[in-house]
Design a protein around this motif. Structure first.
Motif, mmCIF file in Angstrom:
data_model
loop_
_atom_site.group_PDB
_atom_site.id
_atom_site.type_symbol
_atom_site.label_atom_id
_atom_site.label_comp_id
_atom_site.label_asym_id
_atom_site.label_seq_id
_atom_site.Cartn_x
_atom_site.Cartn_y
_atom_site.Cartn_z
ATOM 1 N N THR A 126 28.291 38.220 -73.496
ATOM 2 C CA THR A 126 29.421 39.023 -73.939
ATOM 3 C C THR A 126 28.919 40.197 -74.765
ATOM 4 O O THR A 126 27.836 40.147 -75.361
ATOM 5 N N ARG A 127 29.701 41.259 -74.760
ATOM 6 C CA ARG A 127 29.394 42.441 -75.565
ATOM 7 C C ARG A 127 30.682 42.920 -76.214
ATOM 8 O O ARG A 127 31.768 42.755 -75.655
ATOM 9 N N TYR A 128 30.542 43.548 -77.379
ATOM 10 C CA TYR A 128 31.708 44.017 -78.111
ATOM 11 C C TYR A 128 31.459 45.391 -78.687
ATOM 12 O O TYR A 128 30.331 45.722 -79.078
ATOM 13 N N ALA A 129 32.528 46.158 -78.790
ATOM 14 C CA ALA A 129 32.464 47.393 -79.560
ATOM 15 C C ALA A 129 32.283 47.040 -81.022
ATOM 16 O O ALA A 129 32.779 46.005 -81.488
ATOM 17 N N ASP A 130 31.577 47.881 -81.742
ATOM 18 C CA ASP A 130 31.333 47.614 -83.168
ATOM 19 C C ASP A 130 32.639 47.438 -83.930
ATOM 20 O O ASP A 130 32.709 46.654 -84.877
ATOM 21 N N SER A 131 33.667 48.153 -83.515
ATOM 22 C CA SER A 131 34.937 48.135 -84.247
ATOM 23 C C SER A 131 35.668 46.796 -84.158
ATOM 24 O O SER A 131 36.569 46.534 -84.957
ATOM 25 N N VAL A 132 35.292 45.945 -83.199
ATOM 26 C CA VAL A 132 36.005 44.685 -83.035
ATOM 27 C C VAL A 132 35.100 43.468 -83.224
ATOM 28 O O VAL A 132 35.585 42.328 -83.189
ATOM 29 N N LYS A 133 33.821 43.682 -83.422
ATOM 30 C CA LYS A 133 32.888 42.563 -83.593
ATOM 31 C C LYS A 133 33.316 41.686 -84.756
ATOM 32 O O LYS A 133 33.672 42.175 -85.826
ATOM 33 N N GLY A 134 33.291 40.385 -84.510
ATOM 34 C CA GLY A 134 33.674 39.445 -85.553
ATOM 35 C C GLY A 134 35.160 39.167 -85.611
ATOM 36 O O GLY A 134 35.595 38.221 -86.279
ATOM 37 N N ARG A 135 35.962 39.986 -84.918
ATOM 38 C CA ARG A 135 37.420 39.783 -84.924
ATOM 39 C C ARG A 135 37.949 39.412 -83.535
ATOM 40 O O ARG A 135 38.910 38.653 -83.422
ATOM 41 N N PHE A 136 37.340 39.960 -82.501
ATOM 42 C CA PHE A 136 37.798 39.730 -81.126
ATOM 43 C C PHE A 136 36.801 38.832 -80.394
ATOM 44 O O PHE A 136 35.585 38.898 -80.632
ATOM 45 N N THR A 137 37.329 38.031 -79.488
ATOM 46 C CA THR A 137 36.498 37.171 -78.657
ATOM 47 C C THR A 137 36.983 37.245 -77.208
ATOM 48 O O THR A 137 38.167 37.012 -76.936
ATOM 49 N N VAL A 138 36.064 37.573 -76.318
ATOM 50 C CA VAL A 138 36.385 37.613 -74.891
ATOM 51 C C VAL A 138 35.910 36.308 -74.261
ATOM 52 O O VAL A 138 34.835 35.789 -74.602
ATOM 53 N N SER A 139 36.709 35.782 -73.362
ATOM 54 C CA SER A 139 36.348 34.554 -72.664
ATOM 55 C C SER A 139 36.948 34.599 -71.261
ATOM 56 O O SER A 139 37.743 35.478 -70.945
ATOM 57 N N ARG A 140 36.544 33.655 -70.452
ATOM 58 C CA ARG A 140 37.076 33.622 -69.092
ATOM 59 C C ARG A 140 37.182 32.189 -68.601
ATOM 60 O O ARG A 140 36.428 31.315 -69.030
ATOM 61 N N ASP A 141 38.122 31.991 -67.714
ATOM 62 C CA ASP A 141 38.295 30.702 -67.051
ATOM 63 C C ASP A 141 38.287 30.994 -65.551
ATOM 64 O O ASP A 141 39.315 31.401 -64.990
ATOM 65 N N ASN A 142 37.146 30.818 -64.941
ATOM 66 C CA ASN A 142 37.029 31.174 -63.522
ATOM 67 C C ASN A 142 37.897 30.282 -62.643
ATOM 68 O O ASN A 142 38.347 30.708 -61.578
ATOM 69 N N ALA A 143 38.139 29.078 -63.083
ATOM 70 C CA ALA A 143 39.006 28.185 -62.303
ATOM 71 C C ALA A 143 40.436 28.697 -62.272
ATOM 72 O O ALA A 143 41.165 28.457 -61.304
ATOM 73 N N GLU A 144 40.823 29.409 -63.336
ATOM 74 C CA GLU A 144 42.176 29.966 -63.423
ATOM 75 C C GLU A 144 42.213 31.428 -63.011
ATOM 76 O O GLU A 144 43.271 32.059 -63.075
ATOM 77 N N ASN A 145 41.044 31.979 -62.639
ATOM 78 C CA ASN A 145 40.969 33.400 -62.251
ATOM 79 C C ASN A 145 41.513 34.318 -63.346
ATOM 80 O O ASN A 145 42.199 35.308 -63.070
ATOM 81 N N THR A 146 41.186 33.997 -64.584
ATOM 82 C CA THR A 146 41.748 34.710 -65.716
ATOM 83 C C THR A 146 40.687 34.984 -66.767
ATOM 84 O O THR A 146 39.802 34.148 -66.992
ATOM 85 N N VAL A 147 40.794 36.149 -67.393
ATOM 86 C CA VAL A 147 39.960 36.488 -68.536
ATOM 87 C C VAL A 147 40.874 36.706 -69.728
ATOM 88 O O VAL A 147 42.026 37.129 -69.578
ATOM 89 N N TYR A 148 40.366 36.385 -70.918
ATOM 90 C CA TYR A 148 41.170 36.442 -72.131
ATOM 91 C C TYR A 148 40.518 37.349 -73.172
ATOM 92 O O TYR A 148 39.305 37.558 -73.175
ATOM 93 N N LEU A 149 41.342 37.856 -74.069
ATOM 94 C CA LEU A 149 40.844 38.563 -75.237
ATOM 95 C C LEU A 149 41.609 38.032 -76.449
ATOM 96 O O LEU A 149 42.792 38.320 -76.615
#
Length: 134
Positions: free
Chosen positions: A57-80
């Motif tokens: 995963t990679r993040y913009a400096d402005s959101v590091k530590g506050r935002f988390t990206v994840s994904r569920d390939n079984a659900e064909n969905t990505v989250y923020l």
């Protein structure tokens, strides 16, 4: 391929929101995924990205530590997951999908900013609006 983002809304400073992006038409495991945002009068900017299987995963400096990206390939969905929201997070949030080809992998190894570049992505969803009030 269609991407459908959802989960935006009006929140107060310090609140949390979770955005979702569902992918239709192709299995999400074919793509690395990204989140970008655009506020009025500004260019669309990179927020976060996640590799095809979620290992990187990679993040913009402005959101590091506050935002988390994840994904569920079984659900064909990505989250923020967005925590500790501030007014500056107000924007339309767009998800994007980039085909995880050998060419893309080679390009990412040559360019450390590859996943933050808009033109690295092949498909885009409509924005979901996040408004943070103080």
């Amino acid at each position: 391929v269609q991407l459908q983002a959802s989960g935006g809304g009006l929140v107060q400073t310090g609140d949390s929101l979770r955005l979702s992006c569902a992918v239709f038409g192709r299995t999400i495991s074919a793509f690395f995924m990204g989140w970008f945002r655009q506020s009025p009068g500004n260019e669309r900017e990179f927020v976060a990205s996640i590799s095809r299987l979620g290992a990187n995963t990679r993040y913009a400096d402005s959101v590091k530590g506050r935002f988390t990206v994840s994904r569920d390939n079984a659900e064909n969905t990505v989250y923020l997951q967005m925590n500790s929201l501030i007014r500056e997070d107000t924007a339309a949030y767009h998800c994007a999908a980039g085909l995880a080809t050998h060419d893309a992998l080679r390009a990412s190894r040559a360019d450390s900013d590859y996943y933050s570049r808009k033109d690295s992505y092949d498909y885009w969803g409509q924005g979901t609006l996040v408004t943070v009030s103080s």
